[in-house]
Enzyme design. Structure first.
Site, mmCIF file in Angstrom:
data_model
loop_
_atom_site.group_PDB
_atom_site.id
_atom_site.type_symbol
_atom_site.label_atom_id
_atom_site.label_comp_id
_atom_site.label_asym_id
_atom_site.label_seq_id
_atom_site.Cartn_x
_atom_site.Cartn_y
_atom_site.Cartn_z
ATOM 1 N N LYS A 111 28.992 -46.141 5.424
ATOM 2 C CA LYS A 111 28.828 -45.957 3.981
ATOM 3 C C LYS A 111 29.563 -47.015 3.175
ATOM 4 O O LYS A 111 29.110 -47.418 2.114
ATOM 5 C CB LYS A 111 29.305 -44.562 3.554
ATOM 6 C CG LYS A 111 28.371 -43.443 3.982
ATOM 7 C CD LYS A 111 28.701 -42.161 3.243
ATOM 8 C CE LYS A 111 27.815 -41.011 3.706
ATOM 9 N NZ LYS A 111 28.184 -39.739 3.078
ATOM 10 N N LYS A 194 18.008 -42.650 11.547
ATOM 11 C CA LYS A 194 17.815 -41.209 11.360
ATOM 12 C C LYS A 194 17.115 -40.921 10.030
ATOM 13 O O LYS A 194 17.235 -41.684 9.072
ATOM 14 C CB LYS A 194 19.135 -40.443 11.502
ATOM 15 C CG LYS A 194 20.085 -40.588 10.367
ATOM 16 C CD LYS A 194 21.243 -39.577 10.477
ATOM 17 C CE LYS A 194 22.131 -39.745 9.253
ATOM 18 N NZ LYS A 194 23.160 -38.764 9.086
ATOM 19 N N LYS A 197 18.163 -38.619 3.449
ATOM 20 C CA LYS A 197 17.880 -38.373 2.036
ATOM 21 C C LYS A 197 17.837 -39.664 1.242
ATOM 22 O O LYS A 197 17.210 -39.736 0.195
ATOM 23 C CB LYS A 197 19.003 -37.511 1.439
ATOM 24 C CG LYS A 197 18.975 -36.076 1.892
ATOM 25 C CD LYS A 197 20.269 -35.370 1.488
ATOM 26 C CE LYS A 197 20.198 -33.907 1.863
ATOM 27 N NZ LYS A 197 21.470 -33.221 1.687
HETATM 28 P P1 AMP Z 1 23.525 -33.954 4.884
HETATM 29 O O1 AMP Z 1 22.161 -34.081 4.338
HETATM 30 O O2 AMP Z 1 24.039 -35.275 5.373
HETATM 31 O O3 AMP Z 1 24.478 -33.202 4.022
HETATM 32 O O4 AMP Z 1 23.368 -33.087 6.212
HETATM 33 C C1 AMP Z 1 23.257 -31.676 6.219
HETATM 34 C C2 AMP Z 1 23.062 -31.200 7.641
HETATM 35 O O5 AMP Z 1 21.826 -31.707 8.154
HETATM 36 C C3 AMP Z 1 24.136 -31.665 8.637
HETATM 37 O O6 AMP Z 1 24.403 -30.635 9.569
HETATM 38 C C4 AMP Z 1 23.506 -32.836 9.324
HETATM 39 O O7 AMP Z 1 24.012 -33.020 10.630
HETATM 40 C C5 AMP Z 1 22.044 -32.420 9.374
HETATM 41 N N1 AMP Z 1 21.166 -33.600 9.381
HETATM 42 C C6 AMP Z 1 21.044 -34.546 8.405
HETATM 43 N N2 AMP Z 1 20.131 -35.489 8.751
HETATM 44 C C7 AMP Z 1 19.657 -35.126 9.981
HETATM 45 C C8 AMP Z 1 18.681 -35.674 10.870
HETATM 46 N N3 AMP Z 1 17.992 -36.785 10.570
HETATM 47 N N4 AMP Z 1 18.461 -35.022 12.040
HETATM 48 C C9 AMP Z 1 19.129 -33.883 12.348
HETATM 49 N N5 AMP Z 1 20.057 -33.305 11.553
HETATM 50 C C10 AMP Z 1 20.326 -33.921 10.378
#
Ligand code: AMP
Ligand code: TRP
Length: 330
Positions: A111, A194, A197
């Site tokens: 980041k 991956k 968002k």
């Molecule tokens: P975040 O959007 O980064 O706050 O992630 C929220 C949850 O979604 C966390 O548990 C992440 O590990 C999971 N997560 C985010 N992106 C992925 C992805 N591409 N594949 C699997 N899990 C994800």
């Protein structure tokens, strides 16, 4: 007692990776654990945020959790900034965290990028706040996607450091739970990145608010190699393997079973079947989410009630920590 805590950032565009890697498992856990699910707005502001957008995204994520099947009456659903103990405990834990541990965090390096000296202190301390989230509730189990594993190991180390420094057994060491067939859902445009968002291409992800036609179109346009057969070879055919993982997770099957089922049908037929499956599983969720988002007052009330319940636990645990540290009673 077993208690689950997990968090998701309010950054809009809740996507299939969030659903399969995290939220879907959160729903299942409600039957077996005492669960807290937190929308981590304090984490969100570690990178620049437009206040209006942040407010809307917080409600959008809450709507997504409820639409996905989180029951806000049994589980505690809330946003982090409403429970003041998160920031207070984070400060205490900052004082137990060697900066050498933080220097190893790969997410910070990603980041912060090249402009490391310009990165905010909050972004650097992000993993300590995450440890505070979990330890504030003495959570024992933390379901997350693969990308959060390193942060969870750090949370365990910080809990251990605090316990040792004060000769207490205040904090249980939280167990990471990395579950499901799709713990790492990849971008639909690039099988080595991956699903995220923040990807600038909307075609890289399936948003939980996408309607049926959009879901089908994004899967149709998903990048794959030119081989017409279905085979599961993550190293050699990452894009194909990603789609098989997604199918397996949505259908509740293993990758082997999915590969066997479509091995004679060809890749084009497999993609059509995946589009149908995704529309069937995600369509109702999206519709529910859009409906809930028409009622911000309802969502705000769910979050307020959740924060009140969370505060009961948080206040008691924070007082215990403050006492251990030597702070006077208020
Ligand atoms: P975040 O959007 O980064 O706050 O992630 C929220 C949850 O979604 C966390 O548990 C992440 O590990 C999971 N997560 C985010 N992106 C992925 C992805 N591409 N594949 C699997 N899990 C994800
Ligand atoms: N850092 C996590 C993510 O980006 C979100 C999060 C914040 C979290 N606090 C948490 C996850 C506590 C689990 C437990 O995905």
């Amino acid at each position: 007692m077993n208690r689950v805590f997990s968090g998701v950032q309010p950054t809009g565009n809740l996507h299939l990776g969030n659903y399969l890697g995290a939220i879907k498992n959160w729903v299942t856990m409600q039957a077996h654990y005492d669960c807290l699910y937190c929308i981590v707005d304090l984490h969100a502001i570690t990178v620049p945020q437009d206040p209006k957008v942040l407010r809307a995204a917080t409600r959008e994520v809450a709507a997504g959790l409820i639409a996905a099947g989180i029951d806000a009456k049994s589980s505690i659903v809330f946003n982090q900034s409403q429970v003041k103990g998160h920031a207070a405990l984070a400060w205490i834990l900052n004082c137990q965290t060697p900066i050498g541990w933080l220097n190893r965090m790969t997410q910070f390096k990603e980041k912060a990028g090249k402009a490391r000296e310009q990165a905010g202190l909050g972004l650097y301390a992000y993993p300590v706040l995450m440890a505070a989230d979990i330890l504030l509730y003495k959570a024992t189990h933390v379901p997350v996607g693969e990308d959060q594993k390193q942060h969870l190991e750090l949370a365990r180390d910080i809990a251990g450091a605090f316990n040792r420094a004060y000769g207490s057994d205040c904090f249980p060491l939280p167990e990471p739970m990395i579950l499901g067939a799709a713990t790492r859902v990849m971008s639909l445009r690039d099988g080595t990145k991956k699903m995220s968002k923040s990807d600038s291409s909307d075609y890289s992800r399936i948003n939980l608010t996408d309607d049926a036609a959009t879901i089908a179109l994004k899967i149709k346009k998903a990048k794959t190699d030119s081989e017409p057969i279905v085979s599961y070879e993550p190293e050699r055919r990452p894009e194909a393997a990603n789609l098989i993982d997604i199918y397996a997770a949505l259908a509740g099957q293993t990758c082997e079973a999915v590969t066997a089922e479509y091995s004679n049908a060809g890749f084009a037929a497999f993609k059509r079947a995946l589009a149908d499956l995704a529309v069937e599983k995600l369509g109702p969720l999206a519709a529910d989410m859009r409906r809930l988002m028409q009622h911000p007052d309802y969502i705000d009330e769910v979050l307020r009630a959740g924060a009140e319940r969370a505060s009961h636990i948080a206040d008691r645990n924070l007082r215990e920590v403050e006492d251990i540290v030597g702070f006077l009673k208020p």
